[in-house]
Design a protein around this motif. Structure first.
Motif, mmCIF file in Angstrom:
data_model
loop_
_atom_site.group_PDB
_atom_site.id
_atom_site.type_symbol
_atom_site.label_atom_id
_atom_site.label_comp_id
_atom_site.label_asym_id
_atom_site.label_seq_id
_atom_site.Cartn_x
_atom_site.Cartn_y
_atom_site.Cartn_z
ATOM 1 N N SER A 1 35.669 43.532 46.621
ATOM 2 C CA SER A 1 34.387 44.150 46.235
ATOM 3 C C SER A 1 34.092 45.126 47.133
ATOM 4 C CB SER A 1 33.421 43.012 46.255
ATOM 5 O OG SER A 1 32.128 43.313 46.150
ATOM 6 N N VAL A 2 33.850 46.142 46.580
ATOM 7 C CA VAL A 2 33.308 47.517 47.249
ATOM 8 C C VAL A 2 32.050 47.809 46.721
ATOM 9 C CG1 VAL A 2 33.990 49.854 47.952
ATOM 10 C CG2 VAL A 2 35.669 48.224 47.513
ATOM 11 N N ASP A 3 30.875 47.903 47.698
ATOM 12 C CA ASP A 3 29.674 48.101 47.338
ATOM 13 C C ASP A 3 29.280 47.293 45.982
ATOM 14 O OD1 ASP A 3 29.248 49.100 49.600
ATOM 15 O OD2 ASP A 3 29.575 51.072 48.947
ATOM 16 N N TYR B 1 37.412 45.040 42.342
ATOM 17 C CA TYR B 1 38.834 45.673 42.087
ATOM 18 C C TYR B 1 39.871 44.259 42.083
ATOM 19 C CZ TYR B 1 36.749 49.883 42.829
ATOM 20 O OH TYR B 1 35.751 51.161 42.717
ATOM 21 N N HIS B 2 40.682 44.171 41.300
ATOM 22 C CA HIS B 2 41.695 43.196 41.322
ATOM 23 C C HIS B 2 43.209 43.860 41.528
ATOM 24 C CE1 HIS B 2 39.100 40.318 39.203
ATOM 25 N NE2 HIS B 2 38.669 41.271 38.522
ATOM 26 N N LEU B 3 43.952 43.034 42.895
ATOM 27 C CA LEU B 3 44.863 43.650 43.311
ATOM 28 C C LEU B 3 45.905 42.374 43.007
ATOM 29 C CD1 LEU B 3 43.000 45.658 44.853
ATOM 30 C CD2 LEU B 3 44.555 45.749 46.629
ATOM 31 N N ASN B 4 46.959 42.832 42.529
ATOM 32 C CA ASN B 4 48.212 41.951 42.572
ATOM 33 C C ASN B 4 49.114 42.315 43.485
ATOM 34 O OD1 ASN B 4 47.338 40.032 40.389
ATOM 35 N ND2 ASN B 4 47.597 42.103 38.955
ATOM 36 N N THR B 5 50.264 41.605 43.839
ATOM 37 C CA THR B 5 51.028 42.196 44.635
ATOM 38 C C THR B 5 51.900 43.349 44.378
ATOM 39 O OG1 THR B 5 51.852 39.677 44.852
ATOM 40 C CG2 THR B 5 53.486 41.263 45.641
ATOM 41 N N LEU B 6 51.665 44.097 45.506
ATOM 42 C CA LEU B 6 52.429 45.717 45.559
ATOM 43 C C LEU B 6 51.315 46.583 44.936
ATOM 44 C CD1 LEU B 6 56.113 45.006 45.043
ATOM 45 C CD2 LEU B 6 54.535 45.244 47.253
ATOM 46 N N LYS C 1 30.199 50.522 52.279
ATOM 47 C CA LYS C 1 29.666 49.634 53.306
ATOM 48 C C LYS C 1 30.222 48.204 53.229
ATOM 49 C CE LYS C 1 25.372 52.315 54.072
ATOM 50 N NZ LYS C 1 23.993 52.528 54.083
ATOM 51 N N GLU C 2 29.860 47.687 52.095
ATOM 52 C CA GLU C 2 30.140 46.277 51.850
ATOM 53 C C GLU C 2 31.445 45.988 51.375
ATOM 54 O OE1 GLU C 2 26.983 44.401 50.087
ATOM 55 O OE2 GLU C 2 25.394 45.248 51.287
ATOM 56 N N ILE C 3 32.484 45.702 51.857
ATOM 57 C CA ILE C 3 33.670 45.259 51.621
ATOM 58 C C ILE C 3 33.936 43.883 51.686
ATOM 59 C CG2 ILE C 3 36.093 46.119 51.579
ATOM 60 C CD1 ILE C 3 35.073 48.641 52.781
ATOM 61 N N ASN C 4 34.577 43.149 50.687
ATOM 62 C CA ASN C 4 34.647 41.783 50.784
ATOM 63 C C ASN C 4 36.054 41.519 50.151
ATOM 64 O OD1 ASN C 4 32.102 41.585 51.804
ATOM 65 N ND2 ASN C 4 31.232 40.934 49.803
ATOM 66 N N ILE C 5 36.820 40.453 50.614
ATOM 67 C CA ILE C 5 38.152 40.377 50.008
ATOM 68 C C ILE C 5 38.403 38.840 49.846
ATOM 69 C CG2 ILE C 5 40.653 40.557 50.379
ATOM 70 C CD1 ILE C 5 38.522 42.678 52.888
ATOM 71 N N THR C 6 38.787 38.527 48.689
ATOM 72 C CA THR C 6 38.876 37.114 48.147
ATOM 73 C C THR C 6 40.207 36.717 47.457
ATOM 74 O OG1 THR C 6 36.201 37.124 47.657
ATOM 75 C CG2 THR C 6 37.718 35.145 46.668
ATOM 76 N N ARG C 7 40.510 35.531 48.139
ATOM 77 C CA ARG C 7 42.027 35.341 47.441
ATOM 78 C C ARG C 7 41.733 34.798 46.076
ATOM 79 N NH1 ARG C 7 44.991 30.519 46.586
ATOM 80 N NH2 ARG C 7 43.354 29.486 47.490
ATOM 81 N N GLU C 8 42.739 35.242 45.043
ATOM 82 C CA GLU C 8 42.600 34.866 43.711
ATOM 83 C C GLU C 8 43.923 33.799 43.387
ATOM 84 O OE1 GLU C 8 43.103 37.945 40.956
ATOM 85 O OE2 GLU C 8 40.844 38.481 41.034
ATOM 86 N N ASP C 9 45.034 34.142 43.835
ATOM 87 C CA ASP C 9 46.157 33.333 43.600
ATOM 88 C C ASP C 9 47.211 33.635 44.667
ATOM 89 O OD1 ASP C 9 47.408 31.361 41.777
ATOM 90 O OD2 ASP C 9 48.748 33.142 41.637
ATOM 91 N N VAL D 1 45.509 51.813 42.849
ATOM 92 C CA VAL D 1 46.763 52.581 42.296
ATOM 93 C C VAL D 1 47.611 51.196 42.210
ATOM 94 C CG1 VAL D 1 48.717 54.004 42.830
ATOM 95 C CG2 VAL D 1 46.433 54.533 43.618
ATOM 96 N N THR D 2 47.990 50.721 40.918
ATOM 97 C CA THR D 2 48.981 49.761 40.747
ATOM 98 C C THR D 2 50.320 50.178 41.121
ATOM 99 O OG1 THR D 2 49.302 50.173 38.383
ATOM 100 C CG2 THR D 2 47.291 48.879 38.987
ATOM 101 N N GLN D 3 51.136 48.981 40.978
ATOM 102 C CA GLN D 3 52.584 49.463 41.217
ATOM 103 C C GLN D 3 53.131 50.281 40.099
ATOM 104 O OE1 GLN D 3 54.965 45.835 41.218
ATOM 105 N NE2 GLN D 3 56.931 47.082 42.222
ATOM 106 N N LYS D 4 52.833 50.072 39.032
ATOM 107 C CA LYS D 4 53.368 51.040 37.922
ATOM 108 C C LYS D 4 52.706 52.582 38.060
ATOM 109 C CE LYS D 4 50.223 49.589 34.474
ATOM 110 N NZ LYS D 4 49.231 50.854 34.404
#
Length: 277
Positions: A91-93, A97-102, A112-120, A141-144
């Protein structure tokens, strides 16, 4: 916060193995349920090891703003986050954004506000931050989406795929460049023939190294080379005067990140193999 200072190449010639490791290796960047911060005086790079579990990790809670002389971490900085394993939500302000491996997330100056949460999965995220002179939009920027460059061969034990994420041909950043290289099975060398680039420093975060394996990271001036033994998810800081290459006991991967005077990926001073010492 761990702080690493700049080192003079004339002094490094006399370093013991322990001194080399203390100066250039960050061997404990990741710890469960924490954001670990390492500040390097080499071009003011900042590395982050992020390992979220049950609760979201709030970046600002792990940053000592006094260390940067600013109200918040990215007031005068940009940041790249690379998801090495599992999947996370960043979460950025208040924008998600959802990030998968790579996958890689670029976060522009001013966030300012950046939070990181585990999904899986066993989520691990590596961050690299550089000073920034202007604000650019946050973008995933996804892997593809990465620019793919295939180099080397099995005959020279360096067949590899370079994935360029934060690169001028992919996304605009101020000065931060970042990508991920994977060596093919049967290949163990990266970045050989060796080079330096006096215009930029580089940081290598090695991963996908099995517990019984290791990588020998080559560093130093071309005529005064040294090595550092590296294990999984360990980071080596490479000053601009040093070569930066690795040879593993098996194939592996690494995140490379650069910052400095320019973003020209091919701006390298190649070292002839017959002059290395």
């Amino acid at each position: 916060m761990l702080t690493k200072y700049s080192a003079n190449p004339n002094d490094v010639k006399k370093y013991s193995t322990e001194q080399l490791r203390n100066e250039f290796l960050i061997d404990e960047l990741f710890e469960e349920s924490k954001i670990k911060v390492a500040y390097s005086h080499i071009d003011r790079a900042v590395a982050l090891g992020i390992t979220p579990t049950d609760k979201p990790l709030v970046l600002q809670e792990w940053i000592n703003s006094k260390s940067f002389g600013t109200e918040f971490f990215l007031e005068r900085r940009e940041l790249g986050l690379a998801c090495l394993s599992g999947s996370v939500t960043v979460s950025v302000d208040a924008k998600t954004y959802h990030l998968n491996t790579l996958d890689v997330l670029y976060i522009g100056r001013g966030a300012k506000e950046i939070n990181i949460t585990r999904e899986d999965g066993d989520a691990t995220v590596y961050g690299l931050s550089a000073p920034a002179h202007k604000t650019l939009p946050t973008k995933i920027v996804t892997q593809k989406d990465a620019r793919v460059v295939e180099l080397g061969s099995l005959e020279t034990s360096n067949q590899r795929v370079i994935n360029q994420y934060l690169h001028p041909d992919v996304i605009e950043t101020c000065q931060l460049c970042l990508g991920i290289t994977h060596l093919a099975p049967g290949s163990v060398w990266n970045t050989m023939p060796a080079h330096t680039h006096e215009r930029r420093m580089e940081a290598y975060l090695y991963f996908n190294i099995k517990p019984e394996q290791a990588v020998f990271h080559m560093m130093g001036e071309p005529t005064e080379t040294r090595h550092i033994v590296v294990r999984d998810k360990q980071l080596v800081l490479s000053p601009s005067w040093s070569i930066h290459s690795g040879c593993g006991t098996q194939n592996y991967s690494f995140v490379w990140g650069m910052l400095g005077e320019n973003q020209t990926f091919d701006d390298m001073d190649f070292i002839p193999m017959d002059t290395l010492a």
